[in-house]
Motif scaffolding. Sequence first.
Motif, mmCIF file in Angstrom:
data_model
loop_
_atom_site.group_PDB
_atom_site.id
_atom_site.type_symbol
_atom_site.label_atom_id
_atom_site.label_comp_id
_atom_site.label_asym_id
_atom_site.label_seq_id
_atom_site.Cartn_x
_atom_site.Cartn_y
_atom_site.Cartn_z
ATOM 1 N N ARG A 1 0.846 -1.312 0.205
ATOM 2 C CA ARG A 1 0.175 -0.110 -0.158
ATOM 3 C C ARG A 1 0.834 1.230 0.108
ATOM 4 O O ARG A 1 0.644 2.237 -0.619
ATOM 5 N N PHE A 2 1.941 1.294 0.803
ATOM 6 C CA PHE A 2 2.880 2.335 0.699
ATOM 7 C C PHE A 2 3.692 2.746 -0.519
ATOM 8 O O PHE A 2 3.559 3.695 -1.032
ATOM 9 N N VAL A 3 4.091 1.425 -1.349
ATOM 10 C CA VAL A 3 4.431 1.719 -2.663
ATOM 11 C C VAL A 3 3.293 2.260 -3.568
ATOM 12 O O VAL A 3 3.605 3.127 -4.450
ATOM 13 N N GLU A 4 2.180 1.815 -3.591
ATOM 14 C CA GLU A 4 1.118 2.292 -4.576
ATOM 15 C C GLU A 4 1.137 3.948 -4.285
ATOM 16 O O GLU A 4 0.656 4.586 -5.222
ATOM 17 N N LEU A 5 0.969 4.414 -2.993
ATOM 18 C CA LEU A 5 0.773 5.852 -2.636
ATOM 19 C C LEU A 5 2.014 6.409 -3.011
ATOM 20 O O LEU A 5 1.837 7.688 -3.467
ATOM 21 N N ARG A 6 3.171 6.219 -2.989
ATOM 22 C CA ARG A 6 4.340 6.652 -3.356
ATOM 23 C C ARG A 6 4.378 6.597 -4.807
ATOM 24 O O ARG A 6 4.966 7.837 -5.511
ATOM 25 N N ARG A 7 3.947 5.881 -5.590
ATOM 26 C CA ARG A 7 3.913 5.882 -6.953
ATOM 27 C C ARG A 7 3.048 6.797 -7.584
ATOM 28 O O ARG A 7 3.280 7.483 -8.551
ATOM 29 N N THR A 8 1.565 7.008 -6.769
ATOM 30 C CA THR A 8 0.777 8.056 -7.275
ATOM 31 C C THR A 8 1.491 9.461 -6.995
ATOM 32 O O THR A 8 1.394 10.405 -7.721
ATOM 33 N N ARG A 9 2.182 9.659 -5.814
ATOM 34 C CA ARG A 9 3.031 10.826 -5.703
ATOM 35 C C ARG A 9 3.804 11.247 -6.769
ATOM 36 O O ARG A 9 3.922 12.344 -7.324
ATOM 37 N N LEU A 10 4.587 10.306 -6.985
ATOM 38 C CA LEU A 10 5.664 10.513 -8.246
ATOM 39 C C LEU A 10 4.830 10.971 -9.562
ATOM 40 O O LEU A 10 5.398 11.677 -10.349
#
Length: 358
Positions: free
Chosen positions: A317-326
Amino acid sequence: MWRRKPPPPEAAPPPATPAAVLRTRDAERVLRGLEWTVLRRLDGWLEGDYRTLFRGLGLDLADLREYQYHDDVRHIDWNVTARMSSPYVRQFHQDREASAWFLLDVSPSVDFGTAERTKRDVLVDAVAVFGRLVGSHGNRVGAILYDRDVEAVVPARVGRGPLLQLLHRLVAPSRASGGERSRSARGAAAGPTDLGALLRHADAVIRRRSMVFVVSDFICPPGWTAALGRLAQRHDVLAIRLVDPLERQLPDVGLLVMQDAETGEQLLVDTHGRGFRRRFEEATAAREEQLRIAFGDAGVDALELSTDEDMLHAVRRFVELRRTRLRLAAGGLPAAPTPADGAGGLRAAARPGAESGA
């Protein structure tokens, strides 16, 4: 025909250092188990794109040039932009010998846990998972352990062996009378944890730009936000917050003696009272809001890990949210704060100054 009975075999001598053998077996078991249950699945899911997790890791400043369409706004150098009256971005080249540092709060409060694991167990899992992700790509991993003061500084080194040695340090207290030591001897000896002292010490020790993981339950007096913000100006900082469900909602079990793990102070409370449980939840909600604001003011992301949550689920879930930010940043939009989606969520930083050096 009678034969002489052979003498009984001599008993095997006990191992010279049974505690060391126990710690080695436990640390290796922890790492091996997480490699199968978490890291192998993450590796296939990330498809080698581990920099999604660690933006800015291993990047050294190479040059400055004028901003162009589709440039990442996080790379804008605001000081040069102000002087030149035109936006300039930083260009980076990859540093093959990057470092990641773990700032570990090992104070008595992390020995608490009401689920199958304690917060210390979650801390060990987090160090194993993120340390292996970073170290498997040839980067160095180091750590600073902090309780009442800096207990140890583990130099950043490459390889599985140094990571196992770090895990040995963390696993040993919980296997060898760590619970009793933390609750009695350590707990009643001093006051609350000074997280700001850990952050200031790290700012002085970590010279080169690195990925910094601040792993703590953040149960400490205020005053650490400024130190965290200064650290985030030089490094890519991720705050990993350790939580337990009982810290947010008390069960109705009648009279209960509660003890502060760090000061030894005890308090008799009646959990049967609805008013008390409501006030407890209100105080918890206020503290959650204070932490959210503190992380936003410092300009860092915050990953929440609970004792009752699967590590793989939280990291994905953390990776998905960071991908969204990027993706938002690459499209020229500012990185707005993202609310945490339950345990394991990511709170994104909103301060552009912290992002410009990524």
